[in-house]
Write a protein that holds these residues in place. Sequence first.
Motif, PDB file in Angstrom:
ATOM      1  N   TYR A  12       0.813  -1.210   0.000  1.00 60.10           N
ATOM      2  CA  TYR A  12       0.000   0.000   0.000  1.00 60.10           C
ATOM      3  C   TYR A  12       0.853   1.269   0.000  1.00 60.10           C
ATOM      4  O   TYR A  12       1.979   1.272   0.481  1.00 60.10           O
ATOM      5  N   ASP A  13       0.259   2.342  -0.533  1.00 60.43           N
ATOM      6  CA  ASP A  13       0.881   3.680  -0.483  1.00 60.43           C
ATOM      7  C   ASP A  13       2.171   3.725  -1.298  1.00 60.43           C
ATOM      8  O   ASP A  13       3.203   4.200  -0.841  1.00 60.43           O
ATOM      9  N   VAL A  14       2.095   3.216  -2.514  1.00 61.80           N
ATOM     10  CA  VAL A  14       3.269   3.207  -3.387  1.00 61.80           C
ATOM     11  C   VAL A  14       3.004   4.012  -4.662  1.00 61.80           C
ATOM     12  O   VAL A  14       3.386   3.621  -5.764  1.00 61.80           O
ATOM     13  N   VAL A  31       2.991   6.733  -7.685  1.00 56.62           N
ATOM     14  CA  VAL A  31       4.091   6.955  -8.613  1.00 56.62           C
ATOM     15  C   VAL A  31       4.841   8.250  -8.368  1.00 56.62           C
ATOM     16  O   VAL A  31       5.925   8.446  -8.922  1.00 56.62           O
ATOM     17  N   ARG A  89       9.475   4.198  -3.963  1.00 58.82           N
ATOM     18  CA  ARG A  89       8.684   3.357  -3.061  1.00 58.82           C
ATOM     19  C   ARG A  89       8.090   2.179  -3.823  1.00 58.82           C
ATOM     20  O   ARG A  89       7.973   1.071  -3.317  1.00 58.82           O
TER      21      ARG A  89
END
Lengths: 250, 250, 250, 250, 250, 250, 250, 250
Positions: free
Chosen positions: F152-154, F156, F161
Amino acid sequence: MEQQEIRDLLQQVKEGAVSTEEVLMRLKLEPFEDIDIAKIDNHRGLRQGASEIIYGASKTPEQIDVIARKMYEGGQRTILITRMSREAAEYIDKDLPFTYYADAKVGLVGQMIEPRQKGYILVATGGTSDIPVAEEAALTAEILGNNVKRVYDVGVAGIHRLLAHTEDIMNARVIIAIAGMEGALASVIGGLADCPVIAVPTSVGYGTALGGVTALLSMLNSCASGVSVVNIDNGFGAGYQAHLINNMEG
Amino acid sequence: MEQQEIRDLLQQVKEGAVSTEEVLMRLKLEPFEDIDIAKIDNHRGLRQGASEIIYGASKTPEQIDVIARKMYEGGQRTILITRMSREAAEYIDKDLPFTYYADAKVGLVGQMIEPRQKGYILVATGGTSDIPVAEEAALTAEILGNNVKRVYDVGVAGIHRLLAHTEDIMNARVIIAIAGMEGALASVIGGLADCPVIAVPTSVGYGTALGGVTALLSMLNSCASGVSVVNIDNGFGAGYQAHLINNMEG
Amino acid sequence: MEQQEIRDLLQQVKEGAVSTEEVLMRLKLEPFEDIDIAKIDNHRGLRQGASEIIYGASKTPEQIDVIARKMYEGGQRTILITRMSREAAEYIDKDLPFTYYADAKVGLVGQMIEPRQKGYILVATGGTSDIPVAEEAALTAEILGNNVKRVYDVGVAGIHRLLAHTEDIMNARVIIAIAGMEGALASVIGGLADCPVIAVPTSVGYGTALGGVTALLSMLNSCASGVSVVNIDNGFGAGYQAHLINNMEG
Amino acid sequence: MEQQEIRDLLQQVKEGAVSTEEVLMRLKLEPFEDIDIAKIDNHRGLRQGASEIIYGASKTPEQIDVIARKMYEGGQRTILITRMSREAAEYIDKDLPFTYYADAKVGLVGQMIEPRQKGYILVATGGTSDIPVAEEAALTAEILGNNVKRVYDVGVAGIHRLLAHTEDIMNARVIIAIAGMEGALASVIGGLADCPVIAVPTSVGYGTALGGVTALLSMLNSCASGVSVVNIDNGFGAGYQAHLINNMEG
Amino acid sequence: MEQQEIRDLLQQVKEGAVSTEEVLMRLKLEPFEDIDIAKIDNHRGLRQGASEIIYGASKTPEQIDVIARKMYEGGQRTILITRMSREAAEYIDKDLPFTYYADAKVGLVGQMIEPRQKGYILVATGGTSDIPVAEEAALTAEILGNNVKRVYDVGVAGIHRLLAHTEDIMNARVIIAIAGMEGALASVIGGLADCPVIAVPTSVGYGTALGGVTALLSMLNSCASGVSVVNIDNGFGAGYQAHLINNMEG
Amino acid sequence: MEQQEIRDLLQQVKEGAVSTEEVLMRLKLEPFEDIDIAKIDNHRGLRQGASEIIYGASKTPEQIDVIARKMYEGGQRTILITRMSREAAEYIDKDLPFTYYADAKVGLVGQMIEPRQKGYILVATGGTSDIPVAEEAALTAEILGNNVKRVYDVGVAGIHRLLAHTEDIMNARVIIAIAGMEGALASVIGGLADCPVIAVPTSVGYGTALGGVTALLSMLNSCASGVSVVNIDNGFGAGYQAHLINNMEG
Amino acid sequence: MEQQEIRDLLQQVKEGAVSTEEVLMRLKLEPFEDIDIAKIDNHRGLRQGASEIIYGASKTPEQIDVIARKMYEGGQRTILITRMSREAAEYIDKDLPFTYYADAKVGLVGQMIEPRQKGYILVATGGTSDIPVAEEAALTAEILGNNVKRVYDVGVAGIHRLLAHTEDIMNARVIIAIAGMEGALASVIGGLADCPVIAVPTSVGYGTALGGVTALLSMLNSCASGVSVVNIDNGFGAGYQAHLINNMEG
Amino acid sequence: MEQQEIRDLLQQVKEGAVSTEEVLMRLKLEPFEDIDIAKIDNHRGLRQGASEIIYGASKTPEQIDVIARKMYEGGQRTILITRMSREAAEYIDKDLPFTYYADAKVGLVGQMIEPRQKGYILVATGGTSDIPVAEEAALTAEILGNNVKRVYDVGVAGIHRLLAHTEDIMNARVIIAIAGMEGALASVIGGLADCPVIAVPTSVGYGTALGGVTALLSMLNSCASGVSVVNIDNGFGAGYQAHLINNMEG
């Protein structure tokens, strides 16, 4: 001018005995009863051959009560009230013969008209969430004097559920096909039926359902012939037109 | 399976003598004549009670010619071809009895069906630019066996032109109201008529006419009851549904 | 770096033997052959397990010819060219083994890959106008090494035509459902199938078909589970994803 | 700078006695009274020949009160406040001569200006739900010094109700035609009138009424000449422009 | 019925001497000259106080020629033809007194009406690409009998060019503000003027100009009071309404 | 008919031993248990190889409870309830083995199915606000018997990340890429992965995010091959299709 | 007024020595050279610190030639012509020093300005189809006196191609990120860069690319900070703003 | 890794001493502090040269408090929190040096950075309703270390109010032009300024303001060069990019 009188007049128009202009001018003398909060348009009913209809959405409970009462006192025995809130339903004068259909938000002062036609109007929905709109359509038709057969929750994703009703579809005189989401029901029914199909898109769905626009567009582009469409969630409109069609003189 | 045979079968369904499933299965044995370039679907006509219809828009002149010929050889005597280019019309086998209606881009192999109904379908347009769509609607209805009365160029900006036809409107059995731009014709006619009104938005107009979307939206929101709508420029669809309605058995 | 070498490297990544970063860095040393008019990206193929693909839409015949030739000389034996004009097809070097599928605007340099899977991908369309998109999807899948079964012109308005293929639907490994207009095909097939369904809206239709947007919206709102959607007319995208799914290792 | 002084200055501009630039520069010396919460722009009024107007929608009751008081103390005797909440109305300093028109959400500090023109502005609506917008238009015009005639609930679905007011329409100096849903009123009135018609679409309706966009589009495409349009629900804008037109010097 | 006769009749309506209904009925006796290809509506002109106008967009050169000739023979001396192609202009009967304004695609059979008003209508554009629309507006107004002052290419990105015309703006009786792209001209002029402003969005621009929709939306949301809007590129509509306003009796 | 019996029947279809029609007809005899408030469709599960699923959005707590109980009593041991409110979760009969996942609004009566596949479905999100949709997808897949890896929370905008998870991406069997705002995650992952990617646009964002439409459009136009898309916020749909793909037989 | 004179005047404004009003008034005396077909606005250049720019899209070859020649004779040595057709390019007076960049449809009369800044503006595109827009941006910047580094065809579906240019990105002073389809390039670059990023959506793509609207929406919702957006295909606008930023005084 | 260490590393990248890949890999070892509820991304700040920023919209008061505290303990002395509710502001640990700007919904832990640049960023709004967005922009810029000059309520309908600030506009280093409704402010300012202009559409307005879409479209089509646009109501984005531009090294 008494109602019978007006009816006679109208009949004469149809027969060509008097010109429309004459009638319009005569009607203009007493065109509507102005009860201050509303102009009760007795003409519309006459012109369109229906009982009285009150569109409840933009009226206060008090206003609906007064209008309905005036109509009833004027001799109307079938007064259909659409988009009527529960609050308005509870406000209706207890002396009036009144029934409230909560699901459909439909109220009836007086009683349903007896069907003249033996055949039925089929009201079908894609899902259970479409039922309030379907009930508005079905009750509109019933109150105006039509037999109605309900076939709910027969969405095309389970095509066997719909096919189980093939005979109902093939024997209907008019079909009201109601669906939200992708609105495919209208096309499939349109392909199976050989009677007029009125499609009602509903605002059921989320995201790209766009509040019913997707179902509407889908229905307008139905690859089946003989399908026409009304506004989103407009159960009344479909019920009303189905009533007109069902009572065509052969 | 001969046509009469199929008709008998279908009749049995209506009477409940055989189940739909049985029929579907039997029909499945020879569901369409596959002539390579097209599957001639004799079922649709049967199911929907119409003569054969060829949607010409996406077919080559050669394809239309072959399909029409096959149908004619198969005994069809009323073959309606919509959205047919002049090029395709000129390509049709000279041995076939063929009429081309250039305005409406409608072709007819064989002859029009005799009307069973004495009454008429009224086809009205807002402007002269709407006439090609109106002719598609009118010819569809006429070919399928309906009397049609045309009232063109009666847009609401000159309301007296429309009111001059009040009697035509009040005596019609079904009305097809065709308009582009703001599409107001449907509402005004809807208010005058007491029969079903099918509204056809056209792509006439510029700028915010949005290719017919404005007229479509306007018609869907008609404040008159009893109006339903078909796709933009879909004269055939309106003519077809009007035909179904006009031939309701009373 | 030879292809086998790269393949080995990639295998090591999957096994965790080398880190992705190492590979990325190594690949970066010779990331693409720069032939001036294009950067031939050998990586994409490697990363995505497919043969080479040339998107022909925005390239001149000369460019396509040069790229294809370079690839072929580089050892590629299956080069798929999509959205290829006839003009470009005629320009291709006569020494190359080349096939052109005009309907689908698909070109193939070399030969189709042998299917590893016995099962098939089903490609279904609502109408005949959808066939070019369907062929792009079907040929993409076939060239990449898949068996394809085509079922065309089975739109939902004639539901019996679709039901006649129920077994084809229930036995497919992946289904590509292609339709314009109201796009209802995806929902009905989605309800019958127990495999992944990829829906492709097409720009077939007029007026409120909105160039395929209506079919797209309809498909996104399918009431059947297991349906996903690609861009309008994107036969290649559907064929490509169907290929990936069909070749999943069990 | 006293008001009279400014007026003289402006007059000189019109006569060409001083250049606009000179005036702009002089005005710049004391362009607006900055009362901290607002810049009271005395120029706008001057430039546009109207009394002061406060747009209440985005202001707190306190702010409206302070601004109105400052204006009144500055000698203004006709201060129109639009989109004013009941809460704001109740907050107004009891010492100010203040009237609140709840339906229209219009407040008036001081009194209406005496009409200079004997003729009237006609304000017509399609339905009763349009009345709040109509009252905003009518009161704006009345407060700025115009006679107004109201003709409400004359939607085109009951064309006889509208035709009953043909003389009102033909004798008006300016007409404001207000309607939601399909907005057809503007076209019909536009066709009957020989004076400027300002159309106001309202957000009345549901589904494809699209919050007033359908009525707006319809009005922009009116087939009648001489119709222009303002923003959805913008009664003030229509009333203001009608006022400018009505007070044209002959 | 002679023209003078009709004019007298209409005058009586205004004075209340005869009812509208009477007039409508009398007019109905000979409502339009049917010249087969068109219904020449002499009423519209009468009702709306203008000379004859032919909307050329959907008519063939032959049709325009016949209609114009009929009108001219009927005594009309100012016949405005809008959206007239060069081809149609060249087709007009050489015996008719005819002028063609190619930029505006406007034709004039006969001559311009003499202005009754000394003041002028200001026609302003944001850029040079807006000039064809501006000329349609300006010529419409001039032909109908108005003085027009043109101020072109004064877009707000070079505000000094616009401010150089402040006096022209402040002295105008009516202003037509024409702009594409972001349409900001209407707001700036609306803020400077104290007369009615009619805004015309044009289809000038690319990408998100959306064929004029952006300018239209911008103009509808003008923060200046007293601005109303017509359809995209509708120079005629603006010129016509400006004419009505400019000729208000004081 | 017992479940095993149905399963056998279905198996026969796949083997071609019985025709689909036969099965459809047999199933039609007892197609769904009608418990008054709902038609429990045991077929859908059978046809689509999944456990039972209840779409909770349009059902009351009472309805959900009854349906789930009926199913459980009928022998179902994995009943997935989507879009289930906390209120409904608290209403579920305490005797049923029930788990509620508040973030995802997912309820489970019974237990998760044991995964048959060793590999995993990767569920990735652009931001933390997308997590509820991601959890709906992840839990759907887990409950239906799949291993799931969450990343999660990757988004662009911090590409490192995402790249830190390159191996997770390259080793996944199916990927669900979930993002709101500009939805670019799908393209970047699509470019890195060599497995099918299902993209889910979310309604996260403001202004021109248009409630998820921007992310949807972005994902449909992904420049990476092998990406298909489901409706806005439709985590269930993505999880369900990923499940079908992950369990393909090789 | 000589150019140097104007420049001095403007300098005084910046220093506060003279008021803006004074300048505006003085400039008004000779605001633009009126060469009949155009008002050559020397002010804009002065005000905005750029050389002369001719927007070629709506001008005839003759007009462009005259304007450019007048400017050149007036001493301008860098005249940028955007959206210039090949036909217009060939029409330019052979005596003028002229270069035509066909890809970008950019013409240059005179020569490029020498860059004052050592650093560079990075122009990146997602695909090769975006190159014409990129070249318009790059040439605009180069002609106005900026170093430009081009990095084309680095779309995010092959993220390694973009990452190979990480150093180019991190060292740029301003970045112009150009992409059609899903427009994700802006977000990824925005996340890698620490300088201002100007995003240009292009009309590259089909179907739901909606002529660049999808890329535009995507870029406006970029999850990276520091990204702003210009109109679809507006390479000039981006190049121009990048030029302004690149030449900021530190 | 200590912050200084990272900074050194990054410096080396810029100088080319180490490759980006090396750095990315090293950073990957400790990419973000995972405090369970959030991944604190120290990289973004480093990469983009800004202090830490917390987007408060989708976080609970508790989460914001924890993240801010962690950052502060980690040595951050300027932590900007956007879209922070009053509730969240009140929850912040009393030991932290904290300021809350209620209008802008901006929180600051620590103190504003000292401006390095003497010049200023101009923040201008069309109306008073735009002020919250303007304050978000202005405070973002101030907190990040920039001088800001505010010029509010200078909408183009009162052009003299804007012109009164001509010097402010001509002397600004960067301008943020903020407006709702028709968004014309950006064009007028863009025409007056010779510095970069960032336009922010706001959701101020009603009806066809379409929640800011009209202002957005208007700004994207600005006829002034040098204007770019951010998302509706995105004051932060504009303030952030203005900060990047203002701090360009000359």
